[in-house]
Design an enzyme around this catalytic site. Structure first.
Site, PDB file in Angstrom:
ATOM      1  CE1 TYR A   1      -4.113  -2.953   4.823  1.00 51.55           C
ATOM      2  CE2 TYR A   1      -3.405  -0.529   4.234  1.00 51.55           C
ATOM      3  CZ  TYR A   1      -3.907  -1.916   3.632  1.00 51.55           C
ATOM      4  OH  TYR A   1      -3.862  -2.216   2.528  1.00 51.55           O
TER       5      TYR A   1
ATOM      6  CB  SER B   1      -0.925   0.074   0.969  1.00 49.77           C
ATOM      7  OG  SER B   1      -1.560   1.204   1.444  1.00 49.77           O
TER       8      SER B   1
END
Length: 246
Positions: A155, A142
């Protein structure tokens, strides 16, 4: 092509929706046979399989816990039995639970570590052992690892682990003619990203890119298709598919 009669074969984890579905359909459009992985929602996976078939590919449903090495090994067994081998593995499956670091429940942290880190390790390990020479392994990270947005700490940490795993595995496969890369999307219009966000927050995300829009799953799938097919000289890289967000 793997040989004169058999199409290239791909396994796409997390293929039941969002980016995974777009990736599976795009690889189908490239003429591949696609193992459509799902964890629980068979109906959505069947819709993905229909999309693969409609695009011109072949599809086969596989199911299992991506963090369970035996379940993942069985998925490879199924595809090898059906098609003769696996050439491309695209690991899109993951979960995102957002919270300030001081407030994140450890149960949520452990869930993300199991799915995002252990899952990536298990799938990458099986892929490294079983993908045919000339193949490609594509993991998913990401852009938030680089952007360092508040609430994304845990995350982003799990995706940073995927980045490291990918860069090292590419070197460990020296001599195999197998590329290993990570795609790191920016804000993309999927349920995973949009869930729980206000329209104001989404609009702010749009403004972060020079193109002033969210990415679409098809934007990400295009990048994956390049890495899975013709991009043989891109290896050991983190590819930021994010529209220029900084």
């Amino acid at each position: 092509m793997s040989n004169n009669t058999t199409p290239r074969v791909a396994l796409v984890t997390g293929a039941s929706g969002g980016i995974g579905r777009a990736v599976a359909a795009r690889l189908g459009a490239e003429g591949m046979a696609v193992g459509v992985h799902y964890a629980g929602n068979r109906e959505r996976a069947e819709a993905t399989a229909d999309a693969v078939n409609s695009a011109g590919g072949q599809s086969h449903l596989v199911s299992g816990d991506i963090a369970d090495e035996n379940a993942v090994s069985t998925m490879f067994d199924e595809l090898e039995s059906r098609y003769g081998g696996v050439d491309v593995v695209v690991h899109t499956a993951g979960i995102m639970l957002l919270s300030p670091l001081t407030e994140l429940a450890f149960d949520d942290f452990d869930r993300m570590v199991r799915t995002n880190v252990r899952g990536a390790f298990v799938v990458s390990q099986q892929a490294a052992r079983r993908v045919r020479d000339g193949g490609a392994i594509v993991n998913f990270s990401s852009s938030v690892v680089k952007l360092a947005l508040p609430n994304y700490g845990a995350y982003a940490a799990t995706k940073g682990a995927v980045d490291a795993l990918t860069l090292i595995l590419a070197k460990e496969l020296r001599g195999r003619d197998i590329t290993v890369n990570t795609v790191a999307p920016g804000p993309t219009a999927t349920p995973l990203f949009l869930d729980g966000k206000s329209s104001e927050a989404v609009d702010a995300m749009k403004k972060m890119t020079p193109l002033e829009r969210l990415g679409e799953p098809e934007d990400i799938a295009e990048t994956v298709a390049h890495l899975a097919g013709p991009a043989r000289w891109i290896n050991g890289q983190i590819v930021y598919a994010n529209g220029g967000i900084i």
